[in-house]
Design an enzyme around this catalytic site. Structure first.
Site, short mmCIF file in Angstrom:
data_model
loop_
_atom_site.label_atom_id
_atom_site.label_comp_id
_atom_site.label_asym_id
_atom_site.label_seq_id
_atom_site.Cartn_x
_atom_site.Cartn_y
_atom_site.Cartn_z
N ASP A 27 1.67 -33.37 -35.79
CA ASP A 27 1.19 -34.69 -35.37
C ASP A 27 -0.26 -34.57 -34.95
O ASP A 27 -0.59 -33.76 -34.08
CB ASP A 27 2.05 -35.16 -34.17
CG ASP A 27 1.49 -36.41 -33.52
OD1 ASP A 27 0.82 -37.20 -34.21
OD2 ASP A 27 1.74 -36.59 -32.31
N HIS B 206 4.79 -37.10 -35.17
CA HIS B 206 4.62 -37.82 -33.91
C HIS B 206 5.95 -38.26 -33.32
O HIS B 206 6.19 -38.14 -32.12
CB HIS B 206 3.74 -39.04 -34.20
CG HIS B 206 3.30 -39.76 -32.99
ND1 HIS B 206 2.55 -39.18 -32.00
CD2 HIS B 206 3.48 -41.06 -32.59
CE1 HIS B 206 2.30 -40.07 -31.05
NE2 HIS B 206 2.86 -41.21 -31.39
N SER C 96 5.41 -40.86 -27.25
CA SER C 96 4.08 -41.36 -27.53
C SER C 96 3.49 -42.04 -26.30
O SER C 96 3.44 -41.44 -25.23
CB SER C 96 4.12 -42.29 -28.75
OG SER C 96 2.82 -42.58 -29.15
C1 SGS Z 1 -3.48 -47.65 -25.73
O1 SGS Z 1 -4.29 -46.63 -26.22
C2 SGS Z 1 -3.74 -45.70 -27.06
C3 SGS Z 1 -2.40 -45.70 -27.43
C4 SGS Z 1 -1.93 -44.71 -28.29
C5 SGS Z 1 -0.51 -44.82 -28.61
C6 SGS Z 1 0.11 -44.33 -29.68
C7 SGS Z 1 1.53 -44.61 -29.90
O2 SGS Z 1 2.27 -45.01 -29.03
O3 SGS Z 1 2.00 -44.44 -31.17
C8 SGS Z 1 3.12 -45.18 -31.62
O4 SGS Z 1 4.28 -44.47 -31.39
C9 SGS Z 1 5.44 -45.13 -31.85
C10 SGS Z 1 6.65 -44.31 -31.49
O5 SGS Z 1 6.96 -44.38 -30.14
C11 SGS Z 1 5.34 -45.34 -33.35
O6 SGS Z 1 6.45 -46.06 -33.79
C12 SGS Z 1 4.07 -46.11 -33.67
O7 SGS Z 1 3.94 -46.26 -35.06
C13 SGS Z 1 2.90 -45.40 -33.07
O8 SGS Z 1 1.72 -46.16 -33.27
C14 SGS Z 1 -2.78 -43.72 -28.77
C15 SGS Z 1 -4.11 -43.72 -28.41
O9 SGS Z 1 -5.02 -42.80 -28.84
C16 SGS Z 1 -4.56 -41.68 -29.56
C17 SGS Z 1 -4.61 -44.73 -27.57
O10 SGS Z 1 -5.91 -44.77 -27.25
#
Ligand code: SGS
Length: 423
Positions: free
Chosen positions: A343, A400, A137
């Site tokens: 995802d 995801h 992620s």
């Molecule tokens: C900082 O800006 C952004 C960050 C993300 C990050 C998503 C993320 O890391 O999801 C998490 O993943 C982890 C796994 O690594 C999960 O455990 C979490 O629940 C989940 O939230 C996405 C964005 O747009 C799509 C952004 O604009």
């Protein structure tokens, strides 16, 4: 592990040597540095819900803290693994000076490099093990930047020289804009919105769904229709349900002080009804005083542990990390980019877009990859002169956090890739 001046930033980590059953050998197995997303998610999430050696045993959960079970698809069966609570503020990581709290896309890879430098000083025997950086992620955006930091430091002759071989990332948020703009076409491809709604949006918004023109009434109308279709959808795994009230499990958990083996609850409570509630239970577990003592959390250093600290002071100051994949591939480092194909937070199709933009040479075109003779996903590989640099793979029917929903397929994929075998 302290990084930065005056030991102000303390990064917490879990280290597991590879499990030396079957033919594994911690002395020679790869060493993987693993980061979870957010930014601000604790690495305990990856350990306990995804690919770590211990998972929570919810089958026996009801009137006590969840017990732990060994995960037969743990990646520690093939690699030594360091799981870091990244960035500072995530999990059990903390700082003694609020000013040191601030970090960013551009700063945090340097902090992780410093972390590794110190870690190797304490564990020099792992310097000869092939090193990989893994992130999922949001950390999937940062992992290649960390690899690049290591590559630069090695070239500059900094010590210790790290035996970097490559990196692997899962459902990466490589390019936030690209990821967000892909949600509408992805929803259409997956049958979540109609052809008509999609065509209306495509024509009236000119393919711009993230920052649409406020005066464009038709585009707004189309996006409104689309939003209604996607309301209550679990965007992290579109096949999964959503949780109506994710705090239920936490609210009625008051633990009594008993011995460290059996920690009883005053009353039994209903089993969690959905995934988010299981995540909440991990917070009860990690905040239990016995657990914290066992994890060597120094008293008074860190307040409440949360699975995802959304208030980390983190600046998104790099729009896209796609170019780091190119830089690393040009240096001959290996990369694997995998995507659970259900995802919608980081759709696989957004990942394909930035990969294609790198103009790498295809050396193995889109094909099935299998586990137990069944299709586990699709893969494509890029390389030159007989060397493969970048592998892309989907994990069919996963979300995801792909290993959470498809542990066996992900185990097979990582195992094959780490052993230089085709998927
Ligand atoms: C900082 O800006 C952004 C960050 C993300 C990050 C998503 C993320 O890391 O999801 C998490 O993943 C982890 C796994 O690594 C999960 O455990 C979490 O629940 C989940 O939230 C996405 C964005 O747009 C799509 C952004 O604009």
């Amino acid at each position: 592990m302290s990084v930065g001046k005056n030991d102000e930033v303390q990064l917490f980590y879990y280290f597991f040597e590879s499990e030396s059953e079957s033919e594994r050998d911690p002395q020679n197995d790869p060493l993987v540095l693993s980061l979870t997303g957010g930014p601000g998610c604790s690495s305990l999430y990856a350990i306990a819900f995804e690919f770590g050696p211990i998972n929570f045993d919810f089958s026996t959960y009801g009137s006590s803290l969840p017990s732990l079970v060994l995960n037969s698809y743990s990646w520690t069966k093939m690699a030594n693994m360091i799981f870091v609570d990244w960035p500072v503020g995530a999990g059990f990581s903390y700082t003694t000076n609020p000013e040191s709290y601030y970090t960013s896309d551009s700063k945090s890879p340097k902090d992780v490099y410093k972390f590794l430098q110190k870690w190797f000083l304490m564990h020099p025997m792992f310097l000869k093990n092939p090193l990989y950086i893994q992130g999922e992620s949001y950390a999937g955006k940062i992992a290649p930047m960390i690899a690049w930091e290591i590559s630069k430091a090695n070239e500059a002759g900094l010590l210790p020289q790290m035996y970097l071989q490559g990196y692997f990332v899962g459902n990466p948020i490589t390019d936030v804009y690209l990821v967000k703009n892909e949600k509408v076409p992805y929803a259409h491809n997956m049958g979540l919105i109609s052809d008509e709604y999609f065509k209306l949006a495509e024509c009236s918004c000119n393919g711009e769904y993230v920052i649409p023109d406020l005066n464009n009434v038709q585009c707004h109308y189309a996006l409104q229709l689309i939003n209604e279709c996607l309301e209550d959808l679990n965007t992290y795994f579109i096949l999964d349900s959503t949780c109506p009230n994710s705090n239920i499990a936490k609210r009625d958990q008051t633990f009594t002080e008993v011995d460290s083996v059996t920690i009883a609850l005053p009353s039994s409570r209903p089993k969690p009804a959905c995934r988010e509630q299981y995540y909440t239970i991990s917070e009860t577990w990690a905040n239990n005083p016995y657990v914290r003592e066992a994890l060597h959390i120094r008293e008074g250093t860190k307040g409440e542990w949360v699975r995802y600290n959304k208030s980390v002071a983190y600046a998104v100051d790099v729009a896209s990390s796609a170019e780091y994949h190119l830089l690393l591939s040009k240096k001959g480092y290996r990369g694997l980019v995998y995507s659970g194909d259900h995802d919608m937070e980081a759709p696989y199709s957004s990942t394909l877009k930035w990969i294609r933009s790198l103009n790498l040479t295809l050396d193995d075109d889109w094909r099935q990859w299998k586990v137990d003779k069944q299709i586990a996903g699709f893969t494509q590989r890029y390389g030159e002169n007989g060397s493969s640099f970048l592998t892309f793979a989907t994990i069919k029917g996963s979300g995801h956090t792909a290993p959470e929903f498809a542990p066996k397929a992900c185990f097979a994929m990582i195992s094959r890739w780490l052993s230089y075998n085709p998927l």
